[in-house]
Design a protein around this motif. Structure first.
Motif, short mmCIF file in Angstrom:
data_model
loop_
_atom_site.label_atom_id
_atom_site.label_comp_id
_atom_site.label_asym_id
_atom_site.label_seq_id
_atom_site.Cartn_x
_atom_site.Cartn_y
_atom_site.Cartn_z
N UNK A 110 0.82 -1.21 0.00
CA UNK A 110 0.00 0.00 0.00
C UNK A 110 0.85 1.27 0.00
N UNK A 111 2.17 1.12 0.16
CA UNK A 111 3.05 2.30 0.16
C UNK A 111 3.10 2.92 -1.23
N UNK A 112 3.00 4.24 -1.28
CA UNK A 112 3.03 4.99 -2.54
C UNK A 112 4.30 5.83 -2.64
N UNK A 113 4.71 6.20 -3.85
CA UNK A 113 5.96 6.93 -4.06
C UNK A 113 5.98 8.28 -3.35
N UNK A 114 7.19 8.71 -2.99
CA UNK A 114 7.42 10.01 -2.36
C UNK A 114 8.55 10.72 -3.08
N UNK A 115 8.34 12.00 -3.35
CA UNK A 115 9.39 12.86 -3.91
C UNK A 115 9.63 13.98 -2.91
N UNK A 116 10.89 14.20 -2.55
CA UNK A 116 11.25 15.33 -1.69
C UNK A 116 11.95 16.37 -2.54
N UNK A 117 11.30 17.51 -2.74
CA UNK A 117 11.86 18.60 -3.54
C UNK A 117 12.36 19.68 -2.58
N UNK A 118 13.66 19.96 -2.66
CA UNK A 118 14.27 20.94 -1.76
C UNK A 118 14.90 22.05 -2.58
N UNK A 119 14.50 23.30 -2.29
CA UNK A 119 15.09 24.47 -2.94
C UNK A 119 15.99 25.15 -1.92
N UNK A 120 17.25 25.35 -2.26
CA UNK A 120 18.19 25.94 -1.31
C UNK A 120 18.74 27.27 -1.82
N UNK A 121 18.99 28.18 -0.88
CA UNK A 121 19.60 29.47 -1.22
C UNK A 121 21.11 29.42 -0.98
N UNK A 122 21.67 28.25 -1.05
CA UNK A 122 23.10 28.03 -0.90
C UNK A 122 23.47 26.79 -1.71
#
Length: 307
Positions: A110-122
């Motif tokens: 039952x686990x579904x995909x995960x995307x972690x989008x990180x925007x950095x100012x460095x």
């Protein structure tokens, strides 16, 4: 016009995580994740932003979180400060979002995909030239994918983006330019305003459309970020100064030990240890006294005067 800084957590959540931000977030995610292709056609914003109503409320904001394509979860975070263990926090948040999908006794299927989008100012990856980088699980030797569609970390490093307004070509370029420069713009450039979702983002970011509580909250966040940046700068400067001082002392130590061994022969390890514990001033004094010392016992007697 004045626009709020989309790089602060407050502004980022308001622009991309408000109830009216659905079309904005679809356009932004397609630009960041899918090279501006219309892969995402619909999404659900989880825990949408609500304007602060109570003064003194805890001034932190959750990441923008959304479900796309029916079952895939995307968590989006804007990070201004390069704080300690930030990389581990990203991984923790992503794996938490993945594991929290299941309740006790539920099937792993039952686990579904995960995307972690990180925007950095460095810059996070100085050895990579690309503005956007993507990481998935791979076999170490043969680089074979392992559940590549289940878990993905995507990073957008704003300092690496150096295109001017006239050089913007793609929707991805335009969204990154918006993130980097919105705060210093005084009007909506035609190159960005011709994208309806960007035009809507500028409207939400317009300070004239914020209520007094939001303006106060925004000011608190800006002050906090400036204070944290100041603290990091000060700590870095002190560290450099201490490093220089330590380097000078180390240089003096090596020179004094070398001069003493030329004068009296090899020094026992316990004497070298005692010499290393001297201050820079004491090392300098010992170095000036080298010609007065004729044996190891003379060195030992001299060290006694520094106790």
């Amino acid at each position: 016009m004045n626009f709020i800084n989309p790089k602060t957590d407050f502004a980022f959540k308001k622009i991309f995580g408000s109830a009216e931000s659905k079309d904005i977030l679809i356009s932004f995610l397609n630009a960041m994740l899918y090279e501006a292709q219309p892969v995402i056609e619909d999404l659900e914003i989880i825990d949408p932003y609500l304007a602060p109503k109570i003064k003194g409320v805890k001034d932190t904001y959750l990441d923008v979180k959304a479900k796309i394509d029916g079952n895939k979860t995307v968590i989006i975070e804007m990070q201004v400060l390069n704080v300690e263990s930030f990389e581990k926090r990203i991984l923790y948040n992503a794996t938490k979002a993945y594991s929290m999908q299941l309740t006790t006794g539920s099937r792993y299927s039952l686990l579904n995909p995960v995307i972690a989008l990180t925007i950095t100012d460095f810059q996070m990856f100085e050895h990579l030239e690309t503005v956007i980088s993507r990481f998935v699980f791979k076999e170490k030797s043969f680089l074979t994918d392992y559940l590549a569609d289940e878990f993905e970390l995507v990073f957008v490093e704003l300092p690496k983006f150096d295109k001017t307004l006239q050089e913007l070509e793609t929707l991805t370029d335009k969204w990154i330019y918006f993130m980097k420069t919105a705060q210093i713009l005084r009007s909506v450039p035609e190159e960005l305003g011709n994208v309806p979702e960007l035009r809507q983002a500028f409207a939400i970011a317009n300070e004239a459309n914020l209520d007094p509580d939001e303006l106060e909250d925004l000011e608190r966040r800006e002050i906090f970020i400036q204070d944290q940046r100041g603290a990091i700068t000060k700590a870095t400067r002190i560290g450099i100064e201490q490093g220089i001082e330590q380097g000078i002392k180390q240089g003096k130590l090596e020179l004094v030990v070398r001069l003493l061994e030329r004068r009296v022969g090899p020094l026992p390890s316990e004497i070298q240890t005692r010499i290393s514990q001297l201050s820079a001033e004491q090392l300098e004094n010992l170095g000036e006294a080298v010609l007065e010392l004729a044996s190891v016992s003379d060195v030992t007697d001299r060290l006694q005067t520094y106790l």
